[in-house]
Write an enzyme that holds these catalytic residues in place. Structure first.
Site, short mmCIF file in Angstrom:
data_model
loop_
_atom_site.label_atom_id
_atom_site.label_comp_id
_atom_site.label_asym_id
_atom_site.label_seq_id
_atom_site.Cartn_x
_atom_site.Cartn_y
_atom_site.Cartn_z
N HIS A 159 44.59 44.65 40.58
CA HIS A 159 45.18 44.49 39.39
C HIS A 159 46.51 44.96 39.31
O HIS A 159 47.27 44.27 38.47
CB HIS A 159 44.49 45.77 38.39
N HIS B 294 36.15 49.57 45.45
CA HIS B 294 36.36 50.20 43.89
C HIS B 294 38.04 50.08 43.77
O HIS B 294 38.72 49.55 42.93
CB HIS B 294 35.65 51.14 43.57
N GLU B 295 38.39 50.85 44.68
CA GLU B 295 39.87 51.35 44.70
C GLU B 295 40.60 49.71 45.02
O GLU B 295 41.96 49.77 44.22
CB GLU B 295 40.27 52.41 45.57
N HIS C 8 41.22 48.01 41.91
CA HIS C 8 42.46 48.69 41.24
C HIS C 8 43.60 47.91 41.62
O HIS C 8 44.79 47.85 40.92
CB HIS C 8 42.55 50.08 41.00
#
Length: 671
Positions: free
Chosen positions: A468, A461-462, A465
């Site tokens: 991104h 998940h991290e 990010h």
């Protein structure tokens, strides 16, 4: 002497020279940086030439470089490696920074220039990205109160300053409660715990300076303790301490802070002409209005609550079979759910965990990024702020793309949870700068460090990010990377979690810590079949938190937030044995700052899209389909906030999804 924070950084890739920076450098660096930024703003506002995009908007984009350096370094260490000095500095810096930015938004000469540009926007011959930056800049000033006058303007400044102070105190109180509590365990108390929990408890005891093992309030330790400890009395003690964070009375109690914060937010919204803080906050999100958020959450609540209640009956019967009468309690749920998982899916987390080594899961996340986007990762030997941190250079076709930093282990100086931030964001103006992205997690340390399935999902998940940030390709930093609507920002991170569940990824990287053997096919099948196990519990605890957050900000601020929380939960029919994922006194997403206030629903809003977005890969060649990966990078990961999120998503997928994809993904859709 030259302050090392403000000097030219001659380190590799111009990373902050952490080995040269001391806590004594932060205050004077901030003083100088604030003064420099103030002078830059004054010069822009006083420019005698007519306002242009270059001398106003681009000048604002270029201003504050020194301040960015100071804040990126300080808030990195303040969140991930705090100490009393840094906590005191944070209490001092927060209201000063709030006042500084209030002063900028209240600069009438500057706002007149922006308003003039906005009025002439159609005649300025701007690129699409420039038009977007002008709109966001003008809107940001208006929403910050730039159009207010007199007493209302002064009151807005006071509110912002006070909110900054309250948010800092909330965070530090929560950290203190988490840092100061522990439960000593005897050797007999370790009976029935799997080896990885015993190892984590011993490491926690060593970190606390104790003679023996201990349970702390780190999620990576307390959750497995609640899952595996057969001692109901110890589970109750540990759970009650975890649930009481921020509500223990005394100096670290957050309940009054929450009440004051909600009142000030409501007043802030009223000053700007909004009926509620939720209406103000959601205006710029994909959801647009509170009713849209409530519709989504309630569409999920019913199926989730029904599933949770059915599960509670099964777990209660299991508990009674153990000779325990009375209702299922919150400290019982995880223990009996784990027993049920072993019975129904023949899946034992203690047997699974050796296959989820931290280093191998990092490799897995990197490998997926290589296959999808052509990124390569090479370790860097550079000074960082803590010995646990590690860094990699990220390249593509031999060209530098970014630096990625990982800080994975729990420690008493680190706030709870997991997060991604950019120590430097990508931009091409006023000069080209490559991003420096950092992931901070709270995994239990071990040799080797082993993850739970939930930990592994958090890592992916991290890293979503981080992608991104790292793949951002825009001109202006203000729309770079994760600078997007709050209910869109979780799309890349939640989407990336799907690659953890791709069988070929697990076959390659889920290897046993001792034997090196890949995860057996039978276990792999069980892991994937059990992906939605206990989803009623997980969804209920999340949606309850999101609905309480929304209720706090939808109307008049409650005098007693705890009473309002109880009222909302009672109205929902909250199952007795499930607590909110984040009860009010520990709800840092909502009360440590404005980031997720009225916005905790964002994870679920993004999940509506992430389930649909991964389906696009599955429908077009599989998880590593090159064309879909190219489209994902082009329309979402590289685009930052350069266009409205619904426009970006439609460019990737061709349409917006409905809630059905989410319910199906969580296994909550009707059969």
């Amino acid at each position: 002497m030259t302050n090392p924070i403000l000097s030219d950084w001659t380190t590799p890739f111009e990373i902050a020279p952490f080995d040269s920076i001391s806590d004594d450098d932060f205050a004077p660096a901030l003083d100088r940086a604030l003064a420099e930024h103030r002078a830059e703003i004054d010069a822009i506002a006083a420019d005698p030439d007519p306002a242009s995009f270059a001398n106003t908007v681009e000048a604002l984009e270029a201003a504050g470089a020194a301040l960015d350096k100071v804040l990126s370094v300080f808030f990195t260490v303040a969140g991930a490696d705090s100490n009393p000095t840094r906590e005191a500095l944070q209490r001092d810096f927060s209201p000063r920074l709030a006042a500084h930015y209030s002063e900028i938004s209240a600069n009438k000469a500057l706002f007149r220039r922006l308003a003039d540009l906005w009025a002439r926007k159609d005649d300025l011959d701007l690129t699409e990205e420039q038009a977007r930056v002008l709109m966001l800049t003008h809107r940001g000033f208006v929403r910050a109160g730039a159009a207010l006058e007199g007493a209302e303007e002064e009151r807005m400044k006071e509110i912002k300053s006070r909110l900054a102070t309250l948010g800092t105190r909330f965070t530090q109180n929560l950290l203190a409660d988490e840092r100061d509590w522990h439960l000593d365990l005897s050797e007999a108390d370790l009976a029935g715990l799997p080896g990885f929990v015993v190892d984590a408890a011993r490491e926690a005891g060593r970190e606390k300076g104790l003679d023996g093992p201990a349970v702390t309030l780190s999620r990576s330790l307390i959750v497995p303790f609640l899952q595996f400890s057969p001692r109901r009395d110890l589970r109750e003690t540990a759970y009650r301490a975890w649930a009481a964070r921020g509500a223990n009375g005394g100096e670290t109690d957050n309940r009054a802070i929450a009440a004051e914060t909600l009142k000030l937010r409501q007043e802030r919204a009223a000053l700007l002409g909004y009926d509620s803080f939720a209406a103000y906050k959601l205006e710029t999100e994909m959801a647009r209005a509170p009713a849209q958020v409530r519709d989504l959450l309630m569409a999920v609540w019913g199926p989730a609550r029904a599933r949770a209640e059915a599960d509670a009956e099964v777990l209660t019967a299991m508990m009674q079979a153990d000779g325990i009468n009375g209702p299922l309690e919150p400290w019982d749920w995880r223990y009996y759910a784990e027993k049920r998982r072993r019975a129904e899916h023949d899946l034992d987390e203690a047997a699974l965990k050796p296959y989820l080594q931290l280093d191998r899961m990092i490799e897995a996340a990197f490998s997926c990024a290589t296959r999808l986007f052509g990124l390569e990762f090479a370790p860097l030997d550079i000074p960082l702020y803590h010995p646990d941190c590690r860094a990699w250079e990220v390249t593509r076709n031999g060209a530098h793309v970014a630096v990625f930093i990982g800080d994975y282990f729990a420690r008493g100086s680190k706030r709870s949870g997991a997060w991604c931030s950019a120590m430097r964001s990508q931009a091409k103006f006023p000069e080209v700068q490559a991003p420096v992205a950092i992931n901070v997690c709270n995994f239990a340390k071990g040799d080797p460090a082993l993850l739970s399935w939930d930990d592994a999902r958090t890592l992916f998940h991290e890293f979503g990010h981080a992608l991104h940030q790292m793949l951002s390709d825009v001109t202006y930093e203000s729309i770079s990377g994760t600078s997007v609507a709050r209910d869109f920002v979780e799309l890349p991170s939640q989407l990336y979690e799907h690659w953890l569940e791709v069988p070929e990824v697990l076959r390659a990287f889920a290897t046993h810590a001792e034997t090196g053997e890949p995860m057996p096919s039978a276990m792999l099948d069980k892991v994937l079949r059990a992906a939605n196990f206990d989803m009623g519990f997980q969804t209920v605890e999340y949606v309850a938190s999101a609905l309480v957050d929304l209720a706090f900000h939808e109307g008049e601020a409650p005098e007693d937030p705890m009473a309002k929380q109880a009222e909302v939960l009672a109205g929902l029919g909250m199952p007795h044995a499930i607590g909110m994922r984040h009860a009010t006194p520990q709800f840092a997403h909502v009360f440590s700052g404005d980031g997720y206030s009225s916005g905790y629903y964002s994870y679920m809003w993004s999940e509506v899209m992430d389930a649909d977005a991964f389906a696009a890969f599955e429908e077009n060649g599989g998880a590593f389909d090159a064309e879909r990966a190219k489209a994902l990078e082009m329309h979402i990961l590289s685009a930052g906030g350069s266009r409205e999120p619904e426009v970006l998503y439609k460019a990737f997928r061709g349409r917006l999804p409905g809630v059905e994809a989410l319910l199906k993904g969580r296994g909550l859709a009707a059969a």
